[in-house]
Design a protein around this motif. Structure first.
Motif, PDB file in Angstrom:
ATOM      1  N   VAL A   1      -8.177  -6.464  10.194  1.00  0.00           N
ATOM      2  CA  VAL A   1      -6.929  -6.108   9.512  1.00  0.00           C
ATOM      3  C   VAL A   1      -7.249  -5.469   8.162  1.00  0.00           C
ATOM      4  O   VAL A   1      -8.069  -5.983   7.403  1.00  0.00           O
ATOM      5  CB  VAL A   1      -6.044  -7.363   9.324  1.00  0.00           C
ATOM      6  CG1 VAL A   1      -4.846  -7.054   8.442  1.00  0.00           C
ATOM      7  CG2 VAL A   1      -5.595  -7.917  10.658  1.00  0.00           C
ATOM      8  N   ARG A   2      -6.585  -4.346   7.891  1.00  0.00           N
ATOM      9  CA  ARG A   2      -6.777  -3.661   6.608  1.00  0.00           C
ATOM     10  C   ARG A   2      -6.112  -4.480   5.512  1.00  0.00           C
ATOM     11  O   ARG A   2      -4.971  -4.895   5.627  1.00  0.00           O
ATOM     12  CB  ARG A   2      -6.148  -2.268   6.659  1.00  0.00           C
ATOM     13  CG  ARG A   2      -6.393  -1.441   5.409  1.00  0.00           C
ATOM     14  CD  ARG A   2      -5.745  -0.069   5.492  1.00  0.00           C
ATOM     15  NE  ARG A   2      -4.308  -0.115   5.307  1.00  0.00           N
ATOM     16  CZ  ARG A   2      -3.706  -0.063   4.111  1.00  0.00           C
ATOM     17  NH1 ARG A   2      -4.425   0.014   3.019  1.00  0.00           N
ATOM     18  NH2 ARG A   2      -2.393  -0.087   4.029  1.00  0.00           N
ATOM     19  N   ARG A   3      -6.805  -4.725   4.450  1.00  0.00           N
ATOM     20  CA  ARG A   3      -6.295  -5.545   3.356  1.00  0.00           C
ATOM     21  C   ARG A   3      -6.247  -4.728   2.076  1.00  0.00           C
ATOM     22  O   ARG A   3      -7.052  -3.824   1.866  1.00  0.00           O
ATOM     23  CB  ARG A   3      -7.189  -6.769   3.164  1.00  0.00           C
ATOM     24  CG  ARG A   3      -7.307  -7.596   4.434  1.00  0.00           C
ATOM     25  CD  ARG A   3      -8.005  -8.906   4.197  1.00  0.00           C
ATOM     26  NE  ARG A   3      -8.297  -9.608   5.413  1.00  0.00           N
ATOM     27  CZ  ARG A   3      -7.436 -10.301   6.142  1.00  0.00           C
ATOM     28  NH1 ARG A   3      -6.189 -10.359   5.770  1.00  0.00           N
ATOM     29  NH2 ARG A   3      -7.801 -10.921   7.232  1.00  0.00           N
ATOM     30  N   ILE A   4      -5.272  -5.070   1.239  1.00  0.00           N
ATOM     31  CA  ILE A   4      -5.173  -4.451  -0.075  1.00  0.00           C
ATOM     32  C   ILE A   4      -5.058  -5.555  -1.112  1.00  0.00           C
ATOM     33  O   ILE A   4      -4.747  -6.703  -0.781  1.00  0.00           O
ATOM     34  CB  ILE A   4      -3.977  -3.477  -0.175  1.00  0.00           C
ATOM     35  CG1 ILE A   4      -2.657  -4.214   0.066  1.00  0.00           C
ATOM     36  CG2 ILE A   4      -4.127  -2.314   0.766  1.00  0.00           C
ATOM     37  CD1 ILE A   4      -1.427  -3.365  -0.181  1.00  0.00           C
ATOM     38  N   LYS A   5      -5.296  -5.207  -2.362  1.00  0.00           N
ATOM     39  CA  LYS A   5      -5.216  -6.192  -3.430  1.00  0.00           C
ATOM     40  C   LYS A   5      -3.771  -6.619  -3.632  1.00  0.00           C
ATOM     41  O   LYS A   5      -2.837  -5.839  -3.434  1.00  0.00           O
ATOM     42  CB  LYS A   5      -5.773  -5.621  -4.720  1.00  0.00           C
ATOM     43  CG  LYS A   5      -7.263  -5.370  -4.671  1.00  0.00           C
ATOM     44  CD  LYS A   5      -7.771  -4.865  -6.001  1.00  0.00           C
ATOM     45  CE  LYS A   5      -9.279  -4.692  -5.959  1.00  0.00           C
ATOM     46  NZ  LYS A   5      -9.825  -4.283  -7.249  1.00  0.00           N
TER      47      LYS A   5
ATOM     48  N   GLN B   1      -1.848  -4.454  -6.032  1.00  0.00           N
ATOM     49  CA  GLN B   1      -1.399  -3.189  -5.455  1.00  0.00           C
ATOM     50  C   GLN B   1      -0.169  -3.420  -4.583  1.00  0.00           C
ATOM     51  O   GLN B   1       0.798  -2.652  -4.652  1.00  0.00           O
ATOM     52  CB  GLN B   1      -2.522  -2.542  -4.632  1.00  0.00           C
ATOM     53  CG  GLN B   1      -2.105  -1.231  -4.001  1.00  0.00           C
ATOM     54  CD  GLN B   1      -3.167  -0.660  -3.070  1.00  0.00           C
ATOM     55  OE1 GLN B   1      -4.292  -1.145  -3.029  1.00  0.00           O
ATOM     56  NE2 GLN B   1      -2.812   0.362  -2.329  1.00  0.00           N
ATOM     57  N   ALA B   2      -0.197  -4.466  -3.772  1.00  0.00           N
ATOM     58  CA  ALA B   2       0.944  -4.770  -2.917  1.00  0.00           C
ATOM     59  C   ALA B   2       2.183  -5.074  -3.750  1.00  0.00           C
ATOM     60  O   ALA B   2       3.293  -4.632  -3.431  1.00  0.00           O
ATOM     61  CB  ALA B   2       0.618  -5.944  -1.998  1.00  0.00           C
ATOM     62  N   ALA B   3       2.012  -5.829  -4.841  1.00  0.00           N
ATOM     63  CA  ALA B   3       3.134  -6.163  -5.717  1.00  0.00           C
ATOM     64  C   ALA B   3       3.706  -4.911  -6.369  1.00  0.00           C
ATOM     65  O   ALA B   3       4.934  -4.759  -6.474  1.00  0.00           O
ATOM     66  CB  ALA B   3       2.698  -7.168  -6.768  1.00  0.00           C
ATOM     67  N   ALA B   4       2.843  -4.020  -6.801  1.00  0.00           N
ATOM     68  CA  ALA B   4       3.305  -2.777  -7.425  1.00  0.00           C
ATOM     69  C   ALA B   4       4.076  -1.920  -6.424  1.00  0.00           C
ATOM     70  O   ALA B   4       5.132  -1.356  -6.755  1.00  0.00           O
ATOM     71  CB  ALA B   4       2.115  -1.999  -7.988  1.00  0.00           C
ATOM     72  N   GLU B   5       3.582  -1.827  -5.205  1.00  0.00           N
ATOM     73  CA  GLU B   5       4.272  -1.046  -4.173  1.00  0.00           C
ATOM     74  C   GLU B   5       5.615  -1.678  -3.823  1.00  0.00           C
ATOM     75  O   GLU B   5       6.606  -0.975  -3.623  1.00  0.00           O
ATOM     76  CB  GLU B   5       3.395  -0.924  -2.931  1.00  0.00           C
ATOM     77  CG  GLU B   5       2.196  -0.025  -3.130  1.00  0.00           C
ATOM     78  CD  GLU B   5       1.271   0.008  -1.912  1.00  0.00           C
ATOM     79  OE1 GLU B   5       1.617  -0.549  -0.857  1.00  0.00           O
ATOM     80  OE2 GLU B   5       0.182   0.604  -2.024  1.00  0.00           O
ATOM     81  N   LEU B   6       5.668  -2.997  -3.740  1.00  0.00           N
ATOM     82  CA  LEU B   6       6.907  -3.695  -3.438  1.00  0.00           C
ATOM     83  C   LEU B   6       7.932  -3.495  -4.557  1.00  0.00           C
ATOM     84  O   LEU B   6       9.111  -3.249  -4.306  1.00  0.00           O
ATOM     85  CB  LEU B   6       6.637  -5.178  -3.221  1.00  0.00           C
ATOM     86  CG  LEU B   6       7.830  -6.046  -2.857  1.00  0.00           C
ATOM     87  CD1 LEU B   6       8.487  -5.564  -1.574  1.00  0.00           C
ATOM     88  CD2 LEU B   6       7.397  -7.492  -2.711  1.00  0.00           C
ATOM     89  N   LYS B   7       7.481  -3.560  -5.803  1.00  0.00           N
ATOM     90  CA  LYS B   7       8.366  -3.352  -6.944  1.00  0.00           C
ATOM     91  C   LYS B   7       8.938  -1.934  -6.927  1.00  0.00           C
ATOM     92  O   LYS B   7      10.140  -1.739  -7.125  1.00  0.00           O
ATOM     93  CB  LYS B   7       7.605  -3.601  -8.242  1.00  0.00           C
ATOM     94  CG  LYS B   7       8.428  -3.429  -9.478  1.00  0.00           C
ATOM     95  CD  LYS B   7       7.598  -3.684 -10.718  1.00  0.00           C
ATOM     96  CE  LYS B   7       8.379  -3.381 -11.979  1.00  0.00           C
ATOM     97  NZ  LYS B   7       7.565  -3.526 -13.177  1.00  0.00           N
ATOM     98  N   THR B   8       8.080  -0.955  -6.667  1.00  0.00           N
ATOM     99  CA  THR B   8       8.528   0.436  -6.595  1.00  0.00           C
ATOM    100  C   THR B   8       9.551   0.619  -5.491  1.00  0.00           C
ATOM    101  O   THR B   8      10.593   1.255  -5.696  1.00  0.00           O
ATOM    102  CB  THR B   8       7.323   1.374  -6.364  1.00  0.00           C
ATOM    103  OG1 THR B   8       6.387   1.178  -7.420  1.00  0.00           O
ATOM    104  CG2 THR B   8       7.742   2.820  -6.302  1.00  0.00           C
ATOM    105  N   PHE B   9       9.290   0.053  -4.329  1.00  0.00           N
ATOM    106  CA  PHE B   9      10.221   0.163  -3.206  1.00  0.00           C
ATOM    107  C   PHE B   9      11.570  -0.450  -3.561  1.00  0.00           C
ATOM    108  O   PHE B   9      12.626   0.127  -3.297  1.00  0.00           O
ATOM    109  CB  PHE B   9       9.633  -0.525  -1.964  1.00  0.00           C
ATOM    110  CG  PHE B   9      10.586  -0.564  -0.807  1.00  0.00           C
ATOM    111  CD1 PHE B   9      10.720   0.521   0.038  1.00  0.00           C
ATOM    112  CD2 PHE B   9      11.363  -1.691  -0.562  1.00  0.00           C
ATOM    113  CE1 PHE B   9      11.609   0.487   1.104  1.00  0.00           C
ATOM    114  CE2 PHE B   9      12.246  -1.730   0.496  1.00  0.00           C
ATOM    115  CZ  PHE B   9      12.376  -0.635   1.326  1.00  0.00           C
ATOM    116  N   CYS B  10      11.540  -1.655  -4.164  1.00  0.00           N
ATOM    117  CA  CYS B  10      12.784  -2.341  -4.523  1.00  0.00           C
ATOM    118  C   CYS B  10      13.584  -1.532  -5.538  1.00  0.00           C
ATOM    119  O   CYS B  10      14.808  -1.415  -5.415  1.00  0.00           O
ATOM    120  CB  CYS B  10      12.487  -3.736  -5.051  1.00  0.00           C
ATOM    121  SG  CYS B  10      11.885  -4.866  -3.787  1.00  0.00           S
ATOM    122  N   LEU B  11      12.907  -0.980  -6.531  1.00  0.00           N
ATOM    123  CA  LEU B  11      13.605  -0.193  -7.546  1.00  0.00           C
ATOM    124  C   LEU B  11      14.185   1.092  -6.967  1.00  0.00           C
ATOM    125  O   LEU B  11      15.283   1.518  -7.341  1.00  0.00           O
ATOM    126  CB  LEU B  11      12.662   0.123  -8.712  1.00  0.00           C
ATOM    127  CG  LEU B  11      12.263  -1.083  -9.565  1.00  0.00           C
ATOM    128  CD1 LEU B  11      11.201  -0.685 -10.585  1.00  0.00           C
ATOM    129  CD2 LEU B  11      13.476  -1.689 -10.256  1.00  0.00           C
TER     130      LEU B  11
END
Length: 72
Positions: A27-31, A34-44
């Motif tokens: 499984v490809r993993r990310i930090k 990074q996941a939190a930043a992407e989630l925040k951007t998506f939510c905004l």
């Protein structure tokens, strides 16, 4: 005969465990940062479409309380 069947069932269980571990290892993993930043951007970016944040117009709300009617 019982010991050979238990040995073969143990082997099958071990093979399944190894297969599952290989799947999980691939499984490809990310930090997390990074996941939190992407989630925040998506939510905004999608906050304006979220009815929990923006509310629902009463004309579109199927769960609005029914209007009372009084006969005088």
């Amino acid at each position: 005969m019982s010991s050979s069947s238990s040995a073969s069932s143990s082997l099958v269980l071990a093979q399944k465990a190894v297969k599952q571990l290989r799947v999980e290892a691939s499984v490809r993993r990310i930090k997390v940062s990074q996941a939190a930043a992407e989630l925040k951007t998506f939510c905004l970016q999608n906050a304006h479409k979220d009815p929990l944040l923006m509310g629902v117009p009463s004309s579109d709300n199927p769960f609005r309380p029914p209007k009372s009617c009084a006969i005088l």
